[in-house]
Design a protein around this motif. Structure first.
Motif, PDB file in Angstrom:
ATOM      1  N   ILE A 178       0.844  -1.201   0.000  1.00 47.47           N
ATOM      2  CA  ILE A 178       0.000   0.000   0.000  1.00 47.47           C
ATOM      3  C   ILE A 178       0.876   1.247   0.000  1.00 47.47           C
ATOM      4  O   ILE A 178       0.625   2.206  -0.731  1.00 47.47           O
ATOM      5  CB  ILE A 178      -0.938  -0.006   1.220  1.00 47.47           C
ATOM      6  N   VAL A 179       1.927   1.224   0.813  1.00 50.35           N
ATOM      7  CA  VAL A 179       2.858   2.356   0.858  1.00 50.35           C
ATOM      8  C   VAL A 179       3.547   2.527  -0.493  1.00 50.35           C
ATOM      9  O   VAL A 179       3.732   3.647  -0.980  1.00 50.35           O
ATOM     10  CB  VAL A 179       3.909   2.141   1.969  1.00 50.35           C
ATOM     11  N   GLU A 180       3.916   1.413  -1.108  1.00 47.90           N
ATOM     12  CA  GLU A 180       4.679   1.461  -2.353  1.00 47.90           C
ATOM     13  C   GLU A 180       3.834   1.889  -3.551  1.00 47.90           C
ATOM     14  O   GLU A 180       4.262   2.699  -4.366  1.00 47.90           O
ATOM     15  CB  GLU A 180       5.297   0.081  -2.638  1.00 47.90           C
ATOM     16  N   SER A 181       2.629   1.324  -3.691  1.00 48.98           N
ATOM     17  CA  SER A 181       1.889   1.500  -4.948  1.00 48.98           C
ATOM     18  C   SER A 181       0.416   1.815  -4.789  1.00 48.98           C
ATOM     19  O   SER A 181      -0.279   1.950  -5.804  1.00 48.98           O
ATOM     20  CB  SER A 181       2.015   0.221  -5.781  1.00 48.98           C
ATOM     21  N   LYS A 186      -0.115  -1.598 -11.952  1.00 48.64           N
ATOM     22  CA  LYS A 186       0.588  -0.966 -13.065  1.00 48.64           C
ATOM     23  C   LYS A 186       1.251   0.353 -12.657  1.00 48.64           C
ATOM     24  O   LYS A 186       1.674   1.129 -13.515  1.00 48.64           O
ATOM     25  CB  LYS A 186      -0.377  -0.725 -14.228  1.00 48.64           C
ATOM     26  N   ALA A 187       1.350   0.595 -11.356  1.00 48.16           N
ATOM     27  CA  ALA A 187       1.970   1.834 -10.880  1.00 48.16           C
ATOM     28  C   ALA A 187       3.424   1.908 -11.356  1.00 48.16           C
ATOM     29  O   ALA A 187       4.137   0.905 -11.377  1.00 48.16           O
ATOM     30  CB  ALA A 187       1.916   1.896  -9.358  1.00 48.16           C
ATOM     31  N   ARG A 188       3.849   3.111 -11.732  1.00 48.62           N
ATOM     32  CA  ARG A 188       5.222   3.310 -12.204  1.00 48.62           C
ATOM     33  C   ARG A 188       5.720   4.661 -11.692  1.00 48.62           C
ATOM     34  O   ARG A 188       5.073   5.689 -11.902  1.00 48.62           O
ATOM     35  CB  ARG A 188       5.278   3.270 -13.733  1.00 48.62           C
ATOM     36  N   SER A 189       6.862   4.649 -11.018  1.00 51.19           N
ATOM     37  CA  SER A 189       7.413   5.883 -10.467  1.00 51.19           C
ATOM     38  C   SER A 189       8.226   6.621 -11.526  1.00 51.19           C
ATOM     39  O   SER A 189       8.521   6.083 -12.598  1.00 51.19           O
ATOM     40  CB  SER A 189       8.309   5.567  -9.266  1.00 51.19           C
ATOM     41  N   GLY A 192      11.227   4.789 -12.543  1.00 51.21           N
ATOM     42  CA  GLY A 192      11.053   3.547 -13.287  1.00 51.21           C
ATOM     43  C   GLY A 192      10.665   2.354 -12.438  1.00 51.21           C
ATOM     44  O   GLY A 192      10.486   1.256 -12.973  1.00 51.21           O
ATOM     45  N   ALA A 193      10.530   2.541 -11.109  1.00 51.05           N
ATOM     46  CA  ALA A 193      10.069   1.442 -10.256  1.00 51.05           C
ATOM     47  C   ALA A 193       8.635   1.093 -10.646  1.00 51.05           C
ATOM     48  O   ALA A 193       7.802   1.985 -10.822  1.00 51.05           O
ATOM     49  CB  ALA A 193      10.144   1.840  -8.790  1.00 51.05           C
ATOM     50  N   THR A 194       8.352  -0.206 -10.762  1.00 50.85           N
ATOM     51  CA  THR A 194       7.099  -0.640 -11.383  1.00 50.85           C
ATOM     52  C   THR A 194       6.404  -1.711 -10.561  1.00 50.85           C
ATOM     53  O   THR A 194       7.056  -2.547  -9.937  1.00 50.85           O
ATOM     54  CB  THR A 194       7.388  -1.182 -12.801  1.00 50.85           C
ATOM     55  N   GLY A 195       5.074  -1.669 -10.575  1.00 47.37           N
ATOM     56  CA  GLY A 195       4.264  -2.735 -10.006  1.00 47.37           C
ATOM     57  C   GLY A 195       3.834  -2.495  -8.575  1.00 47.37           C
ATOM     58  O   GLY A 195       4.122  -1.463  -7.970  1.00 47.37           O
ATOM     59  N   LEU A 196       3.127  -3.480  -8.021  1.00 49.74           N
ATOM     60  CA  LEU A 196       2.625  -3.400  -6.653  1.00 49.74           C
ATOM     61  C   LEU A 196       3.747  -3.181  -5.649  1.00 49.74           C
ATOM     62  O   LEU A 196       3.589  -2.470  -4.657  1.00 49.74           O
ATOM     63  CB  LEU A 196       1.877  -4.691  -6.305  1.00 49.74           C
ATOM     64  N   TRP A 197       4.901  -3.813  -5.906  1.00 50.07           N
ATOM     65  CA  TRP A 197       6.025  -3.750  -4.971  1.00 50.07           C
ATOM     66  C   TRP A 197       7.137  -2.834  -5.466  1.00 50.07           C
ATOM     67  O   TRP A 197       8.209  -2.794  -4.878  1.00 50.07           O
ATOM     68  CB  TRP A 197       6.561  -5.159  -4.717  1.00 50.07           C
ATOM     69  N   GLN A 198       6.897  -2.118  -6.570  1.00 49.22           N
ATOM     70  CA  GLN A 198       7.804  -1.080  -7.075  1.00 49.22           C
ATOM     71  C   GLN A 198       9.244  -1.569  -7.252  1.00 49.22           C
ATOM     72  O   GLN A 198      10.193  -1.015  -6.684  1.00 49.22           O
ATOM     73  CB  GLN A 198       7.757   0.144  -6.164  1.00 49.22           C
ATOM     74  N   MET A 200      12.630  -1.892  -9.280  1.00 54.09           N
ATOM     75  CA  MET A 200      13.422  -1.339 -10.364  1.00 54.09           C
ATOM     76  C   MET A 200      13.795  -2.483 -11.310  1.00 54.09           C
ATOM     77  O   MET A 200      13.760  -3.657 -10.933  1.00 54.09           O
ATOM     78  CB  MET A 200      14.682  -0.663  -9.825  1.00 54.09           C
ATOM     79  N   TYR A 201      14.175  -2.132 -12.532  1.00 45.48           N
ATOM     80  CA  TYR A 201      14.435  -3.150 -13.555  1.00 45.48           C
ATOM     81  C   TYR A 201      15.492  -4.154 -13.094  1.00 45.48           C
ATOM     82  O   TYR A 201      15.277  -5.369 -13.150  1.00 45.48           O
ATOM     83  CB  TYR A 201      14.882  -2.464 -14.850  1.00 45.48           C
TER      84      TYR A 201
END
Length: 526
Positions: A178-181, A186-189, A192-198, A200-201
């Motif tokens: 919840i804190v992350e995304s 499909k959240a993206r910072s 470039g951090a991506t997803g429910l758990w953010q 990085m590639y």
């Protein structure tokens, strides 16, 4: 044309309890559908074309499940709903009034509640004026967001808890997503951090999260949750402290190590907090505030938003045997397109590929899983028929249709998207426009030669004539407006209104994608 070999298909649903076994003939180059027996209640339209392949038209929602197996699924669901493992009544009680959000939350009450949380978790949940201020700010301004997260958690938390338990990570870590995304897969910072758990590639690659042109497993709730659990377990092994593992998840183990050195070797989070990056200094308190909001939401009259009613146990998955698009799945089963995207967020182009050595799966509500599994041969035959109708690249020596259209590149366009729109290949567009790379610029003009392009051009005049009539007729309906809130999706918004689909919302508001911006006003035509 005589078939070279035959494949005995799996079960195809009919109105009878017993399934029918049908033979699908396959030639070396393409599939030809011979005979598929169906019941009278399940008509199948087979159109013979001049080519070797036969076109198959599937009526939406006309596929049926085996009644006996469907009854087993129904009884299993009833058993699951009665199971304590999925009982959510205690966590999500009926809405009652407990006063305003901050009523009765004195410092002494908060200390007692934090002490209770500290006793039942391995975290160092201790009272701190900074944490008290943050919790009270959340109670004043974040209650609606928390209510939305509570509703979404019915689907996501069982996934998180299963993976966290697998690696002996505290189950309270589920609140970290919840804190992350904000539970947006499909959240993206900006970084470039991506997803429910953010992820990085490169961190995702460390934990075997595949990223390709078709798939981004950082957005897969199951794969990403397992990777997050492994990552958190590794960080705990380094620091032997869950608070420091949380800080390292946000800023990296190196920054936490430097903060410990600057604090003179102290290892309590609150002691090293002044030496952490600014974002990380707020990260752990926000996690604790989120933990408090969920654990004591009832005491502050915070309850799940009822617009999101999907439970995890109401879904299931099935492995895909051939490449299939979301559009084909929607047409074959009748499932809502928005729900399909919500349950399968990792497929970037709304295409589930079949790749050697990979097992990609489709998540559907249980009632659709039975229909899909029971009718797999028929569905894949339909997919083959649709794929055969794709326009092939024009030969080099063929004179192209002079009635081709000129397409102007818009923000968010890329060659694959434009190619799918007009039913042509990326290579063809590059050849027609002498492109040496796939990079495009906004405003660039592209020549498109295709049947769809010609058809759209011929219809443009009739559309312009009927445009005024369409406007008059649409204006007769009553219009209301909905303001997008944090965590909203088109599918969730459509369920708030009667007889409104995701396609309707896109058409009424000229939306080209499912992405929404908080604060956007959406027009709803009743």
């Amino acid at each position: 044309m005589a078939p070279q070999e035959s494949i005995v298909a799996d079960t195809i649903a009919t109105s009878k309890p017993k399934s029918l076994i049908d033979t699908i003939a396959v030639s070396k180059s393409q599939m030809a559908i011979d005979t598929i027996p169906v019941s009278k209640s399940q008509p199948l339209n087979i159109v013979h074309s001049n080519a070797d392949i036969k076109e198959i038209s599937l009526p939406i929602m006309n596929l049926q499940d085996d009644p006996y197996l469907a009854d087993i699924d129904r009884r299993w669901m009833e058993l699951v709903k009665r199971s304590e493992a999925y009982e959510t009544d205690d966590f999500y009680p009926d809405n009652q009034y407990y006063g305003t959000a901050t009523d009765g939350l004195t410092t002494e009450v908060l200390k007692a509640r934090l002490e209770a949380l500290n006793a039942k978790t391995p975290f160092n949940v201790e009272y701190n004026p900074i944490l008290e201020d943050l919790i009270k700010r959340f109670l004043r301004s974040r209650t609606k967001v928390v209510a939305a997260m509570m509703a979404k958690s019915k689907y996501y938390f069982p996934i998180f808890e299963e993976k966290l338990d697998l690696y002996d990570v505290p189950l309270e870590m589920k609140y970290l997503a919840i804190v992350e995304s904000a539970l947006q897969p499909k959240a993206r910072s900006r970084a470039g951090a991506t997803g429910l758990w953010q992820f990085m590639y490169h961190t995702g690659k460390m934990y075997k999260l595949d990223v390709s042109s078709y798939v981004d497993e950082r957005m897969d709730p199951i794969a990403a949750s397992e990777a997050a659990a492994r990552h958190l377990a590794d960080l705990h092994d380094m620091f032997d402290d869950w608070d420091l593992a949380l800080a390292a998840y946000n800023s990296g183990a190196g920054n936490v190590n430097k903060a410990i050195r600057r604090a003179g070797g102290k290892r309590n989070y609150w002691n090293i907090r002044p030496y952490l990056p600014r974002e990380t200094a707020s990260y752990v308190p926000i996690f604790y505030a989120t933990l408090y909001m969920f654990e004591y939401g009832q005491e502050h009259a915070i309850f799940p938003d009822e617009s999101m009613t999907l439970n995890h146990y109401e879904t299931d998955s099935i492995y895909i045997r051939k490449t299939i698009t979301f559009d084909q799945i929607e047409k074959a089963t009748g499932i809502d397109a928005g729900l399909l995207e919500l349950l399968n967020p990792s497929y970037k182009l709304n295409i589930i590929p079949k790749v050697e050595g990979k097992n990609y799966y489709l998540v559907l509500p249980r009632e659709y899983i039975g229909i899909f599994a029971q009718n797999e041969p028929l569905i894949y035959a339909y997919v083959e028929s649709e794929n055969a109708k794709r326009e092939k690249p024009l030969p080099e020596n063929l004179k192209v249709n002079p009635d081709a259209i000129t397409y102007r590149v818009r923000n968010g366009d890329y060659l694959g998207k434009i190619a799918r729109r007009y039913g042509v290949s990326v290579r063809s567009i590059m050849r027609w426009n002498n492109l040496r790379s796939t990079k495009l610029r906004i405003g660039q003009r592209l020549k498109i030669y295709s049947r769809k392009a010609a058809a759209s051009k011929s219809k443009s005049k009739s559309k312009s004539k009927s445009k005024s009539k369409g406007k008059k007729s649409s204006s007769k309906g009553k219009k209301t407006y909905y303001t997008v809130r944090s965590g909203d999706t088109l599918w969730e918004i459509s369920k708030k209104f009667r007889n409104v689909s995701v396609s309707d919302l896109k058409r009424w508001n000229n939306l080209r994608s499912n992405r929404l911006k908080v604060g956007t006003r959406l027009k709803i035509v009743n």
